[in-house]
Enzyme design. Structure first.
Site, PDB file in Angstrom:
ATOM      1  N   ASP A  31       5.033   6.699  -7.548  1.00 44.08           N
ATOM      2  CA  ASP A  31       4.769   6.110  -5.815  1.00 44.08           C
ATOM      3  C   ASP A  31       3.621   6.959  -5.268  1.00 44.08           C
ATOM      4  OD1 ASP A  31       7.054   5.239  -3.537  1.00 44.08           O
ATOM      5  OD2 ASP A  31       5.240   6.407  -2.894  1.00 44.08           O
ATOM      6  N   ILE A  32       2.694   6.445  -4.453  1.00 46.21           N
ATOM      7  CA  ILE A  32       1.402   6.886  -3.929  1.00 46.21           C
ATOM      8  C   ILE A  32       1.903   8.098  -3.102  1.00 46.21           C
ATOM      9  CG2 ILE A  32       0.920   5.563  -2.015  1.00 46.21           C
ATOM     10  CD1 ILE A  32      -1.807   5.071  -3.267  1.00 46.21           C
ATOM     11  N   GLU A  97       9.158  -1.530   2.998  1.00 42.39           N
ATOM     12  CA  GLU A  97       7.729  -2.006   3.413  1.00 42.39           C
ATOM     13  C   GLU A  97       7.083  -2.950   2.505  1.00 42.39           C
ATOM     14  OE1 GLU A  97       5.781   1.750   3.011  1.00 42.39           O
ATOM     15  OE2 GLU A  97       6.856   2.711   4.835  1.00 42.39           O
ATOM     16  N   VAL A  98       7.322  -2.923   1.233  1.00 42.24           N
ATOM     17  CA  VAL A  98       6.772  -3.818   0.429  1.00 42.24           C
ATOM     18  C   VAL A  98       7.800  -4.927  -0.184  1.00 42.24           C
ATOM     19  CG1 VAL A  98       5.439  -4.006  -1.795  1.00 42.24           C
ATOM     20  CG2 VAL A  98       4.835  -1.968  -0.387  1.00 42.24           C
ATOM     21  N   HIS A 102      11.848  -3.436  -5.722  1.00 40.70           N
ATOM     22  CA  HIS A 102      11.595  -2.388  -6.478  1.00 40.70           C
ATOM     23  C   HIS A 102      12.518  -1.376  -6.247  1.00 40.70           C
ATOM     24  CE1 HIS A 102       9.739  -1.844  -2.586  1.00 40.70           C
ATOM     25  NE2 HIS A 102      10.081  -0.597  -2.478  1.00 40.70           N
ATOM     26  N   HIS A 104      13.426   2.675  -6.481  1.00 47.22           N
ATOM     27  CA  HIS A 104      12.838   4.091  -6.226  1.00 47.22           C
ATOM     28  C   HIS A 104      13.703   4.981  -7.228  1.00 47.22           C
ATOM     29  CE1 HIS A 104      10.446   3.630  -2.558  1.00 47.22           C
ATOM     30  NE2 HIS A 104      11.368   2.544  -2.450  1.00 47.22           N
TER      31      HIS A 104
HETATM   32  P1  5GP Z   1       9.893   0.632   0.270  1.00 50.77           P
HETATM   33  O1  5GP Z   1       9.766   1.458   1.768  1.00 50.77           O
HETATM   34  O2  5GP Z   1       8.830  -0.662   0.356  1.00 50.77           O
HETATM   35  O3  5GP Z   1      11.249   0.643  -0.453  1.00 50.77           O
HETATM   36  O4  5GP Z   1       8.786   1.456  -0.761  1.00 50.77           O
HETATM   37  C1  5GP Z   1       7.604   1.191  -0.852  1.00 50.77           C
HETATM   38  C2  5GP Z   1       6.845   2.450  -1.416  1.00 50.77           C
HETATM   39  O5  5GP Z   1       5.668   1.882  -2.177  1.00 50.77           O
HETATM   40  C3  5GP Z   1       6.670   3.486  -0.880  1.00 50.77           C
HETATM   41  O6  5GP Z   1       7.271   4.785  -1.135  1.00 50.77           O
HETATM   42  C4  5GP Z   1       5.171   3.658  -0.775  1.00 50.77           C
HETATM   43  O7  5GP Z   1       4.632   5.166  -0.760  1.00 50.77           O
HETATM   44  C5  5GP Z   1       4.701   3.105  -2.056  1.00 50.77           C
HETATM   45  N1  5GP Z   1       3.389   2.391  -2.064  1.00 50.77           N
HETATM   46  C6  5GP Z   1       2.911   1.660  -1.216  1.00 50.77           C
HETATM   47  N2  5GP Z   1       1.780   1.222  -1.421  1.00 50.77           N
HETATM   48  C7  5GP Z   1       1.348   1.582  -2.669  1.00 50.77           C
HETATM   49  C8  5GP Z   1       0.399   1.707  -3.761  1.00 50.77           C
HETATM   50  O8  5GP Z   1      -0.634   1.026  -3.346  1.00 50.77           O
HETATM   51  N3  5GP Z   1       0.463   2.455  -4.726  1.00 50.77           N
HETATM   52  C9  5GP Z   1       1.671   2.993  -5.186  1.00 50.77           C
HETATM   53  N4  5GP Z   1       1.557   3.521  -6.501  1.00 50.77           N
HETATM   54  N5  5GP Z   1       2.592   3.289  -4.156  1.00 50.77           N
HETATM   55  C10 5GP Z   1       2.786   2.434  -3.027  1.00 50.77           C
END
Ligand code: 5GP
Length: 114
Positions: A31-32, A97-98, A102, A104
């Site tokens: 995760d970034i 957010e994405v 996925h 975690h």
């Molecule tokens: P969500 O909140 O959708 O479950 O988690 C999305 C995760 O993707 C976040 O923890 C965020 O830091 C990570 N993320 C977003 N954009 C990128 C990216 O371009 N590269 C990587 N490696 N992680 C990302």
């Protein structure tokens, strides 16, 4: 298909990521913005396994969360990680957010080469 998400672009190697595991079915990368010493994201690679969110699962994609969990479990065992958290954020209200399903993987234990 609708517009590619950032994770489609990572999967397709259009943008870089720190990939820690890959096989025919699954990709795992760091995760970034890590929220733990080890914070990885596991995604399914095949187009037929694509689902935006847990909320969108169907009979055809119901196996995908299990696939991601099984690969995360094997990854942990292979890397000597004995304690970890697995999380799905579901929907905007759940912190997602994405919109590319996925898993975690968070651990207080670091990967050996970090
Ligand atoms: P969500 O909140 O959708 O479950 O988690 C999305 C995760 O993707 C976040 O923890 C965020 O830091 C990570 N993320 C977003 N954009 C990128 C990216 O371009 N590269 C990587 N490696 N992680 C990302």
């Amino acid at each position: 298909m609708t517009e590619k998400t950032i994770f489609h672009r990572i999967r397709d190697k259009e943008i870089p990521a720190s990939i820690v595991y890959e096989d025919d079915e699954v990709l795992a990368f760091k995760d970034i913005h890590p929220k733990a010493p080890t914070h990885l994201l596991f995604i399914a690679k095949k187009d037929e396994d694509f689902v935006p969110s847990i909320d969108d699962l169907t009979e055809e994609t119901a196996h995908v969360p299990g696939l991601l969990i099984r690969k995360a479990q094997k990854f942990a065992q292979e890397h000597g990680i004995t304690g970890y958290q697995l999380k799905f954020h579901v929907g905007k209200g759940g912190g997602q957010e994405v919109f590319y399903l996925h898993l975690h993987f968070l651990s207080e234990q670091k990967l050996a080469d970090d």
